[in-house]
Scaffold this motif. Structure first.
Motif, mmCIF file in Angstrom:
data_model
loop_
_atom_site.group_PDB
_atom_site.id
_atom_site.type_symbol
_atom_site.label_atom_id
_atom_site.label_comp_id
_atom_site.label_asym_id
_atom_site.label_seq_id
_atom_site.Cartn_x
_atom_site.Cartn_y
_atom_site.Cartn_z
ATOM 1 N N LYS A 69 33.463 44.730 47.153
ATOM 2 C CA LYS A 69 34.157 43.643 48.195
ATOM 3 C C LYS A 69 35.601 44.241 48.457
ATOM 4 O O LYS A 69 36.629 43.689 47.672
ATOM 5 C CB LYS A 69 34.087 42.222 47.556
ATOM 6 N N ASP A 72 38.339 41.243 49.311
ATOM 7 C CA ASP A 72 38.652 40.345 48.085
ATOM 8 C C ASP A 72 39.139 41.156 47.096
ATOM 9 O O ASP A 72 39.707 40.694 46.074
ATOM 10 C CB ASP A 72 37.383 39.590 47.808
ATOM 11 N N THR A 74 37.456 42.943 45.012
ATOM 12 C CA THR A 74 36.463 42.637 43.733
ATOM 13 C C THR A 74 35.618 43.732 43.537
ATOM 14 O O THR A 74 35.161 44.366 44.455
ATOM 15 C CB THR A 74 36.007 41.283 43.730
ATOM 16 N N THR A 151 38.041 41.263 39.242
ATOM 17 C CA THR A 151 38.942 41.588 40.304
ATOM 18 C C THR A 151 39.283 42.975 40.023
ATOM 19 O O THR A 151 39.403 43.418 38.823
ATOM 20 C CB THR A 151 40.231 40.615 40.164
#
Length: 444
Positions: A69, A72, A74, A151
Motif C-alpha cells: 500500500k 499508506d 504499509t 509500516t
C-alpha cells in the motif's frame, strides 16, 4: 465395551520386569500437573531462579506479499514465526513413557514470550496457533502463521525504477534483556535463502535481499534485545514505462517533427497546442498513478514538468515567429500602393470629370444631330487607355508580389533565424537533458 476399550488406551501401561511404563500423553500431564490454573507454568518466566535469563530462539519465513500500500506506506505479508525457549520446570525421560519425546498441549497451559512486531500497524486478523510442542528436555516450541501490516518508509524519488527497504522487528513488550534475550536461530550467511525460500512471486515487486541482525535498544529506561529482519525489494518498471514514459517520449518526438512544418499557415500552432494538451492529460494520469511523495519530488514528476515547460516554450516561440511573418506581410501590402496606382486613380477621376462637363454642355447647347464632339472621342480613347493601364497594373502587381515572395522581407528573415536557432537549441538541450537524466534515473 467401547468406553472400556478407550480407557484402556488412555491408561495403558507397559510392564517390563519390575518397571511400569506410562504410554499415554495424559500420564505426562499428570506427572507435571499441567492444567489451566497452575500459576507455576502460566504466571511468570519458566525459571527456577529469577536471575536466570530466558533465551528465546526465533526464526521467520515470508510466504507471500499480499499487498504494498504505497498511499499508506504499509506492507501486507503473510509470515510464519518459530519460537523456542526452555522451561526449567519440565523434563522427563522418554524411556519411562514409551519413548515419547514430545507432546502437544493447549497454548494457554504454559507461559509464552510477549513478543510483538514493532512496525505492525494493524492487529493480526488470523487466529493464533492454539498448541505448544513440549519436548522431553524442557524446550517449548511455538509455530504460528499470521498476516501482518507493517509500516515501511518508502522513497519514490526514482519511481518507477525504485527499490524499497522494509523492516520487521521482533521485541518483548515488558521484559528487559536481563530477563529475556532474543537469539537468531539461523546462520547469518544463509538468512537470505532461508527467509525467502517459500516466498511466492509477486507481480509488481522483485525481492533482492533479506538479512537479519540483533540490536539492543533502550525505549523505556531499560535495555531490550530486538531482532530485525530487513527486506529489500525492487519494483518491476515495465508497466509504468509502457504507460507513462514511452508516451512522453513519443510526444517529444512529435514536437521535434513540428519544426519541419511551414510557418505561414496556422496548422503548426494548432499541432503544438494539441501536443501540449496531451502532455497535460498525461500529468493528470501521472498524479493518479504516482504514490504520494515523502519529501523529495520524484524524478518522474520532474521529467514530466520539464517536457511540459519545453513544449510550452516551443509554442511561444512559434507564436512569436508567426507574428513577425504577419508583420512583414503587412508591410508588403502597404508598399503595393505605388505612384502608378495613384496615377491610375487620377486618370479615372479626370475622365469622370470630363464626362460630367460634356454632359452639362450638351444640356445647355443642345447640339445638332450628326455633329461629332471631339471631347467625347477623347473621352472614349482615355477610357480605353485606362482599361489597358489597369490590365498592366494587375500584371505588374502580380509580378511584384511573386518577386517579393521569392525575396522575404526583413521580419521574415529575422523570424527564420529565430526559428532555426531555437530548433537547434531545443533539440540539443533535450538530448543532453535526457542523457544526464536517464543516467541518474535508471543506471545509478
Amino acid at each position: 465395551m467401547t468406553l472400556h476399550f478407550l480407557n484402556n488406551i488412555f491408561n495403558s501401561k507397559t510392564q517390563v520386569g519390575a518397571f511400569v511404563f506410562e504410554c499415554s500423553w495424559e500420564s505426562i500431564l499428570k506427572k507435571f500437573d499441567l492444567r489451566e490454573n497452575n500459576v507455576k507454568y502460566t504466571m511468570g518466566r519458566p525459571v527456577k531462579d529469577h536471575h536466570h535469563v530466558t533465551l528465546v530462539y526465533m526464526e521467520m519465513d515470508i510466504f507471500v506479499i499480499l499487498d504494498v500500500k504505497e498511499a499508506d506506506q504499509t506492507l501486507v505479508s503473510y509470515i510464519w514465526v518459530y519460537w523456542r525457549w526452555n522451561n526449567e520446570h519440565i523434563h522427563w525421560n522418554p524411556d519411562q513413557f514409551c519413548e515419547q519425546t514430545h507432546i502437544l498441549v493447549p497454548a494457554k497451559l504454559l507461559w509464552k514470550p510477549d513478543l510483538t512486531i514493532e512496525e505492525m500497524t494493524d492487529c493480526d486478523k488470523t487466529a493464533p496457533s492454539s498448541l505448544l510442542n513440549i519436548r522431553h528436555d524442557g524446550w517449548i516450541e511455538y509455530r504460528n502463521g499470521q498476516v501482518v501490516d507493517i509500516t515501511c518508509k518508502m522513497d519514490f524519488y526514482r519511481f518507477p525504477f525504485d527499490y524499497q527497504v522494509c523492516k520487521i522487528s521482533f521485541k518483548s513488550i515488558m521484559h528487559s534483556d536481563e530477563e529475556l534475550l532474543l537469539v537468531n536461530n539461523r546462520n547469518e550467511t544463509l538468512t537470505h535463502y532461508e527467509i525467502l525460500k517459500f516466498l511466492q512471486p509477486e507481480s509488481d515487486w522483485h525481492f533482492e535481499m533479506a538479512e537479519t541482525n540483533t540490536e539492543t535498544v533502550d525505549y523505556f529506561g531499560f535495555n531490550q534485545t530486538k531482532i530485525v529482519y530487513t527486506i529489500t525489494m525492487e519494483r518491476y518498471p515495465i508497466l509504468y514505462v509502457a504507460n507513462l514514459l514511452l508516451p512522453l517520449l513519443f510526444f517529444v518526438c512529435l514536437d521535434f517533427a513540428s519544426f519541419l512544418m511551414s510557418e505561414t499557415g496556422g496548422e503548426k500552432i494548432g499541432f503544438k497546442v494539441t501536443i501540449l494538451l496531451s502532455v497535460t492529460l498525461m500529468q493528470f494520469l501521472l498524479n493518479d498513478i504516482l504514490p504520494p511523495s515523502t519529501g523529495s519530488v520524484p524524478l518522474m514528476v520532474i521529467f514530466c514538468v520539464w517536457i511540459f515547460t519545453m513544449m510550452l516554450l516551443s509554442l511561444l516561440v512559434t507564436i512569436f515567429v508567426r507574428y513577425l511573418i504577419d508583420k512583414d506581410q503587412t508591410c508588403k501590402v502597404k508598399k503595393n500602393h505605388s505612384p502608378l496606382k495613384c496615377c491610375f486613380a487620377g486618370i479615372r477621376k479626370w475622365i469622370h470629370c470630363s464626362s460630367a462637363e460634356d454632359t452639362a454642355e450638351e444640356d445647355e447647347s443642345f447640339p445638332k444631330e450628326g455633329c461629332s464632339d471631339p471631347q467625347s472621342e477623347v473621352s472614349l480613347v482615355l477610357e480605353r487607355v485606362s482599361e489597358e493601364l489597369s490590365e498592366m497594373r494587375k500584371s505588374i502587381t502580380l509580378l511584384s508580389s511573386r518577386t517579393e515572395d521569392e525575396k522575404p522581407g526583413c521580419w521574415s528573415r529575422v523570424a527564420d533565424i529565430i526559428n532555426k536557432v531555437f530548433a537547434v537549441s531545443y533539440i540539443i538541450s533535450v538530448i543532453m537533458f535526457m542523457k544526464n537524466f536517464f543516467t541518474e534515473w535508471i543506471f545509478d
